[in-house]
Design a protein around this motif. Structure first.
Motif, PDB file in Angstrom:
ATOM      1  N   GLU A  72       0.831  -1.166   0.088  1.00  0.00           N
ATOM      2  CA  GLU A  72      -0.002   0.075  -0.091  1.00  0.00           C
ATOM      3  C   GLU A  72       1.009   1.248  -0.085  1.00  0.00           C
ATOM      4  O   GLU A  72       1.385   1.280   0.857  1.00  0.00           O
ATOM      5  CB  GLU A  72      -0.895  -0.237   1.124  1.00  0.00           C
ATOM      6  CG  GLU A  72      -2.062  -1.058   1.225  1.00  0.00           C
ATOM      7  CD  GLU A  72      -3.019  -0.700   2.570  1.00  0.00           C
ATOM      8  OE1 GLU A  72      -3.687   0.371   2.628  1.00  0.00           O
ATOM      9  OE2 GLU A  72      -2.901  -1.831   3.377  1.00  0.00           O
ATOM     10  N   ASN A  77      -0.498   4.223  -5.711  1.00  0.00           N
ATOM     11  CA  ASN A  77      -1.975   4.465  -5.904  1.00  0.00           C
ATOM     12  C   ASN A  77      -2.156   5.893  -6.879  1.00  0.00           C
ATOM     13  O   ASN A  77      -3.101   5.982  -7.773  1.00  0.00           O
ATOM     14  CB  ASN A  77      -2.478   4.955  -4.521  1.00  0.00           C
ATOM     15  CG  ASN A  77      -2.693   3.539  -3.770  1.00  0.00           C
ATOM     16  OD1 ASN A  77      -2.642   2.584  -4.169  1.00  0.00           O
ATOM     17  ND2 ASN A  77      -2.935   3.664  -2.430  1.00  0.00           N
ATOM     18  N   ASN A  87      -6.842   2.836  -2.951  1.00  0.00           N
ATOM     19  CA  ASN A  87      -6.742   2.281  -1.586  1.00  0.00           C
ATOM     20  C   ASN A  87      -6.567   0.767  -1.503  1.00  0.00           C
ATOM     21  O   ASN A  87      -6.512   0.127  -0.319  1.00  0.00           O
ATOM     22  CB  ASN A  87      -7.915   2.493  -0.553  1.00  0.00           C
ATOM     23  CG  ASN A  87      -8.141   4.254  -0.267  1.00  0.00           C
ATOM     24  OD1 ASN A  87      -7.285   4.938  -0.139  1.00  0.00           O
ATOM     25  ND2 ASN A  87      -9.200   4.399  -0.320  1.00  0.00           N
ATOM     26  N   SER A  88      -6.121   0.165  -2.565  1.00  0.00           N
ATOM     27  CA  SER A  88      -6.227  -1.292  -2.801  1.00  0.00           C
ATOM     28  C   SER A  88      -4.789  -1.772  -2.470  1.00  0.00           C
ATOM     29  O   SER A  88      -3.860  -1.018  -2.356  1.00  0.00           O
ATOM     30  CB  SER A  88      -6.509  -1.895  -4.152  1.00  0.00           C
ATOM     31  OG  SER A  88      -7.915  -1.447  -4.444  1.00  0.00           O
ATOM     32  N   ILE A  89      -4.561  -2.969  -2.026  1.00  0.00           N
ATOM     33  CA  ILE A  89      -3.385  -3.695  -1.976  1.00  0.00           C
ATOM     34  C   ILE A  89      -3.026  -4.118  -3.464  1.00  0.00           C
ATOM     35  O   ILE A  89      -3.597  -4.655  -3.853  1.00  0.00           O
ATOM     36  CB  ILE A  89      -3.376  -4.663  -0.854  1.00  0.00           C
ATOM     37  CG1 ILE A  89      -3.757  -4.389   0.396  1.00  0.00           C
ATOM     38  CG2 ILE A  89      -1.868  -5.496  -0.930  1.00  0.00           C
ATOM     39  CD1 ILE A  89      -3.881  -5.658   1.387  1.00  0.00           C
TER      40      ILE A  89
END
Length: 321
Positions: A72, A77, A87-89
């Motif tokens: 992250e 991002n 906001n994703s991994i």
């Protein structure tokens, strides 16, 4: 439909990469701006960066190995075209291609890149590992994993000269033998066996032997005629201490070009002239000419490079489902 497919992919990556493994997270605060020489843009990192790890423990509890499967990062991002998932991994490394992995034995922490070319039962002895002490290990692994993650954005998968030091003649002071120093067998790690059993259902080969060649310190002396007068191959521990001290003192940088030879700036996968990611270097002599240190270059040309990340000691945290 694309959004649903993406979310399913993220779920499968997270699930397949973490089942039957102890899940850890390495996290620290990073605030910096890095100039990308390829497209003349600034990449900004601000806030907490988290790197997610699968870690496996041997039957006797004396050995561990693992790799980072996700990250992250605001910098990553904000560089994505699809901002809905910022906001994703994001997937980092996996077993089937190129994995920046680590191996812990007693108080030694080894870091190396492993290309498996699929689920083969033996990782060949062409893989070089760096030997560090356990206290520094996770902090150094975080540095290298983070820089690898942003490397795609900054230089287009350029070569990373992150541990290269040279002697006064411009020669690399590190050496790796032609045969492995030792190996470890993933079948000796019960939690990996469970993980591998899950993968076997997908039709892949099971446990593997990882052969490790360790980087060692070498010392070369020359006489007045330029001939080698003394040649010394030191230990992997000596090399690890020098590499760790260099990384901890200077951090990792993105610079316009390599200070010696044509090493990296034209080797990006698609971002040619994207720069070189490397550690600081000291003044040295190459082809009879004295090359400036990074600090000397920055005095006259402050835009020559930016520090990507410095070193901080990190204690991994367990992720509890």
């Amino acid at each position: 439909m694309k959004k649903i497919t993406f979310l399913i992919t993220v779920f499968l990556v997270a699930f397949c990469s973490s089942v039957f493994a102890e899940k850890l997270v390495l996290e620290r605060n990073i605030n910096n701006e890095i100039f990308c020489f390829y497209d003349k843009t600034w990449k900004k990192e601000q806030g907490t960066v988290k790197i997610y790890i699968n870690e496996f423990t041997s039957t006797d509890g004396k050995e561990k190995f693992g790799w980072a499967y996700g990250i992250e990062s605001n910098l990553i991002n904000n560089s994505l075209e699809n901002r809905e998932n910022e906001n994703s991994i994001h997937e980092l490394f996996n077993e089937t291609e190129s994995s920046l992995m680590y191996y812990i034995n007693d108080e030694k922490f080894y870091i190396g890149y492993v290309w498996t070319n699929g689920y083969t039962t033996e990782v060949l002895d062409s893989h070089v590992f760096y030997e560090f002490n356990k206290k520094d290990g996770y902090g150094l692994y975080f540095m290298l994993a983070y820089v690898d993650a942003v490397n795609m954005l900054l230089t287009g998968e350029n070569k990373i000269l992150h541990t290269e030091e040279t002697d006064i003649n411009g020669n690399n002071i590190y050496y790796s033998g032609e045969s492995p120093d030792f190996s470890f067998y993933t079948g000796n790690f019960p939690d990996y066996c469970e993980y591998s059993a899950f993968r076997l259902k997908q039709g892949y080969t099971g446990y593997r032997t990882v052969k490790m060649r360790l980087l060692k310190l070498q010392h070369i002396e020359y006489d007045q005629k330029g001939n080698i007068s003394n040649y010394y191959i030191g230990t992997s521990t000596e090399a690890g201490i020098k590499i760790a001290n260099n990384l901890k003192k200077y951090g990792l940088w993105l610079v316009k070009k390599s200070p010696y030879g044509n090493l990296g700036e034209y080797l990006g996968k698609y971002n040619f002239n994207g720069g070189v990611i490397m550690c600081n270097w000291e003044k040295f002599i190459e082809y009879g000419y004295t090359q400036e240190s990074l600090n000397e270059i920055l005095k006259d040309n402050p835009d020559f490079g930016n520090q990507i990340i410095d070193y901080q000691e990190i204690i991994p945290k367990k992720i509890i489902n």
